[in-house]
Scaffold this active site. Structure first.
Site, PDB file in Angstrom:
ATOM      1  NE  ARG A  64      -4.137  -1.747   0.258  1.00 24.87           N
ATOM      2  CZ  ARG A  64      -4.186  -3.027  -0.131  1.00 24.87           C
ATOM      3  NH1 ARG A  64      -3.159  -3.587  -0.706  1.00 24.87           N
ATOM      4  NH2 ARG A  64      -5.299  -3.718   0.040  1.00 24.87           N
ATOM      5  CB  SER A 119      -8.659  -1.691   4.404  1.00 26.41           C
ATOM      6  OG  SER A 119      -9.021  -2.901   3.809  1.00 26.41           O
ATOM      7  CD  GLU A 140      -4.911   2.007   2.492  1.00 27.08           C
ATOM      8  OE1 GLU A 140      -3.953   2.515   1.882  1.00 27.08           O
ATOM      9  OE2 GLU A 140      -6.021   1.833   1.990  1.00 27.08           O
TER      10      GLU A 140
HETATM   11  N1  EPU Z   1     -11.001 -10.838  10.185  1.00 29.24           N
HETATM   12  C1  EPU Z   1     -11.679 -10.989  11.377  1.00 29.24           C
HETATM   13  N2  EPU Z   1     -12.652 -10.092  11.668  1.00 29.24           N
HETATM   14  C2  EPU Z   1     -12.969  -9.068  10.838  1.00 29.24           C
HETATM   15  C3  EPU Z   1     -12.258  -8.914   9.647  1.00 29.24           C
HETATM   16  C4  EPU Z   1     -11.266  -9.829   9.328  1.00 29.24           C
HETATM   17  O1  EPU Z   1     -11.419 -11.902  12.146  1.00 29.24           O
HETATM   18  O2  EPU Z   1     -13.861  -8.297  11.180  1.00 29.24           O
HETATM   19  C5  EPU Z   1     -10.018 -11.852   9.796  1.00 29.24           C
HETATM   20  C6  EPU Z   1     -10.622 -12.742   8.719  1.00 29.24           C
HETATM   21  O3  EPU Z   1     -11.242 -13.826   9.274  1.00 29.24           O
HETATM   22  C7  EPU Z   1      -9.459 -13.108   7.869  1.00 29.24           C
HETATM   23  C8  EPU Z   1      -8.462 -12.000   8.079  1.00 29.24           C
HETATM   24  O4  EPU Z   1      -8.918 -11.222   9.188  1.00 29.24           O
HETATM   25  O5  EPU Z   1      -8.886 -14.314   8.314  1.00 29.24           O
HETATM   26  C9  EPU Z   1      -8.234 -11.170   6.842  1.00 29.24           C
HETATM   27  O6  EPU Z   1      -9.452 -10.562   6.408  1.00 29.24           O
HETATM   28  P1  EPU Z   1      -9.765 -10.291   4.849  1.00 29.24           P
HETATM   29  O7  EPU Z   1      -9.545 -11.521   4.049  1.00 29.24           O
HETATM   30  O8  EPU Z   1     -11.093  -9.645   4.754  1.00 29.24           O
HETATM   31  O9  EPU Z   1      -8.621  -9.300   4.376  1.00 29.24           O
HETATM   32  P2  EPU Z   1      -7.985  -8.017   5.059  1.00 29.24           P
HETATM   33  O10 EPU Z   1      -6.575  -8.324   5.410  1.00 29.24           O
HETATM   34  O11 EPU Z   1      -8.866  -7.485   6.145  1.00 29.24           O
HETATM   35  C10 EPU Z   1      -6.971  -7.056   2.841  1.00 29.24           C
HETATM   36  C11 EPU Z   1      -6.949  -5.727   2.120  1.00 29.24           C
HETATM   37  C12 EPU Z   1      -8.242  -5.502   1.362  1.00 29.24           C
HETATM   38  C13 EPU Z   1      -8.408  -6.648   0.359  1.00 29.24           C
HETATM   39  C14 EPU Z   1      -8.415  -7.986   1.121  1.00 29.24           C
HETATM   40  C15 EPU Z   1      -8.432  -9.165   0.182  1.00 29.24           C
HETATM   41  C16 EPU Z   1      -5.521  -4.239   3.419  1.00 29.24           C
HETATM   42  C17 EPU Z   1      -5.445  -3.063   4.350  1.00 29.24           C
HETATM   43  N3  EPU Z   1      -6.742  -4.647   3.081  1.00 29.24           N
HETATM   44  O12 EPU Z   1      -8.000  -6.974   3.826  1.00 29.24           O
HETATM   45  O13 EPU Z   1      -8.113  -4.287   0.644  1.00 29.24           O
HETATM   46  O14 EPU Z   1      -9.623  -6.510  -0.370  1.00 29.24           O
HETATM   47  O15 EPU Z   1      -7.196  -8.110   1.921  1.00 29.24           O
HETATM   48  O16 EPU Z   1      -7.197  -9.306  -0.456  1.00 29.24           O
HETATM   49  O17 EPU Z   1      -4.476  -4.764   3.023  1.00 29.24           O
HETATM   50  C18 EPU Z   1      -8.527  -1.935   0.878  1.00 29.24           C
HETATM   51  O18 EPU Z   1      -7.309  -1.769   0.915  1.00 29.24           O
HETATM   52  O19 EPU Z   1      -9.321  -0.942   0.922  1.00 29.24           O
HETATM   53  C19 EPU Z   1      -9.068  -3.282   0.799  1.00 29.24           C
HETATM   54  C20 EPU Z   1     -10.382  -3.516   0.898  1.00 29.24           C
END
Ligand code: EPU
Length: 378
Positions: A164, A273, A374
């Site tokens: 990012r 995010s 972010e």
């Molecule tokens: N999780 C929880 N509770 C929550 C949210 C997440 O326990 O409320 C756990 C989930 O169970 C999962 C893990 O956290 O095991 C990761 O969650 P998720 O797959 O939704 O991905 P993320 O790391 O929260 C990142 C990016 C997103 C992107 C997704 C998919 C960043 C800051 N965010 O989110 O990007 O869509 O991976 O690749 O890196 C964005 O940047 O605006 C964005 C949406």
């Protein structure tokens, strides 16, 4: 340049926060941007560059001149032995560009479908989702030097892409924050395309797709996926064609996954995010696991460890809570939302930032980790 005064910015930011631009100029060509650079005194008074407005929190009226990027156009620039090189103007909508490139038969960006925002903003934060980052498909970009009006081109190695992050986010001497504006971006889309379905949510969609095919090779492959084993380039090359999902199939899955997990800004305002996923050392992770065995973490290729910020926030009990009309999304704790979208009392930037600070404090107190926001706070 034609300067519009007191322009409402609520339609131009995905959080739906009420604020005005004291002065706004719409930029629909590179030449118009170069002319604005000559007229404005941007070295002394840097303008605020507005793309899709999907990664900003407005905390008041914007005083610097707003340059609203509206440069359009998408085209195939070049076909080489290994790639299709495709270009889009900075003002193009990112998702429409992705859908268009896949429909033209140039796969490679499908995992990045439905990310809100404009093409010009995409390299700034090196957008990424479901196992693909912009830098994996990036070719080059054109930008204008705000101080001189000069047009220049950057290759990937000159953009300092990180998680990012890019050269456009830094105000250091070599950084380009406030000094340059992206006008067009080119992508090198590989002819030897392979699906990227290793991210858990996509892998599950792929396993469902294989169970619908139902043949025994499909069943065998499904077993491999359910064991969470990675598929190598070689296994894709040797696979029966009917078992390989198409890019448009993957695009549909990504759209389904995002729609199920992330709020549509048109319905409930948000900026995706709100915090970056923090990186820790193996020692720090061991320390957290000793206290919090369920913490979600990922081993990165460079040996560092990424923690899921959404999990940390969720563990602190923030889902569904909020400050005023700013809230934490019920289905994804990493996303802050405007609960007053479409009403007379939308969330203010102040409420969003107060909520963000309260979340930072509680995550820090429990895990010793300071989450970094972010979006850009204006
Ligand atoms: N999780 C929880 N509770 C929550 C949210 C997440 O326990 O409320 C756990 C989930 O169970 C999962 C893990 O956290 O095991 C990761 O969650 P998720 O797959 O939704 O991905 P993320 O790391 O929260 C990142 C990016 C997103 C992107 C997704 C998919 C960043 C800051 N965010 O989110 O990007 O869509 O991976 O690749 O890196 C964005 O940047 O605006 C964005 C949406």
């Amino acid at each position: 340049m034609f300067v519009e005064k007191n322009v409402p910015l609520q339609p131009y930011n995905s959080f739906g926060i009420v604020a005005k631009a004291q002065q706004l100029v719409r930029i629909s060509s590179t030449e118009a941007l170069q002319a604005a650079c000559k007229e404005g005194n941007f070295a002394a008074e840097p303008p605020f560059v507005l793309g899709g407005g999907c990664n900003i929190v407005l905390t008041g009226d914007v005083k610097p001149l707003v340059l609203k990027m509206e440069i359009m156009g998408k085209r195939l620039v070049e076909e080489t032995a290994r790639h299709f090189v495709v270009e889009a103007g900075a003002g193009e909508n990112w998702h429409e560009f992705v859908a268009w490139s896949v429909a033209q038969g140039w796969p490679g960006l499908e995992n990045l479908a439905l990310i809100p925002g404009s093409v010009g903003a995409a390299p700034v934060q090196n957008i990424g989702a479901y196992g693909v980052e912009l830098q994996d498909r990036f070719h080059s970009l054109d930008a204008v030097n705000l101080h001189t009006g000069e047009l220049f081109t950057l290759e990937a190695s000159q953009c300092a892409f990180g998680y990012r992050d890019s050269v456009f986010k830094h105000a250091t001497q070599t950084g380009l924050l406030g000094k340059a504006v992206i006008t067009a971006v080119r992508f090198a889309l590989p002819k030897a395309w392979r699906p990227e379905v290793s991210y858990a949510d996509l892998s599950r969609k792929y396993a469902d797709f294989l169970s619908q095919i139902g043949t025994s090779p499909a069943q065998n492959l499904r077993e491999v996926l359910l064991k969470q084993e990675q598929l190598s380039r070689r296994s894709w090359a040797e696979m029966l064609p009917e078992l390989i999902p198409s890019a448009s199939q993957i695009l549909d899955w990504v759209v389904q996954i995002r729609r199920a997990k992330l709020p549509d800004p048109a319905v409930i305002g948000n900026a995706g995010s709100f915090f970056k996923n923090p990186f820790v050392t193996p020692e720090q992770r061991a320390d957290i696991i000793a206290r919090e065995p369920k913490v979600v973490s990922y081993n990165m290729p460079d040996g560092s460890i990424k923690l899921a910020a959404g999990w940390l926030i969720d563990a602190c009990g923030w889902k569904g809570k909020g400050v005023g009309n700013a809230g934490v999304y019920e289905k994804q704790a990493l996303v802050l939302v405007n609960k007053g979208t479409g009403t007379a009392t939308p969330a203010t930037g102040g409420e969003v930032m107060t909520l963000a600070k309260a979340i930072q404090t509680s995550v820090y107190e429990r895990f010793g980790i300071l989450l970094e926001p972010e979006p850009v706070v204006v």
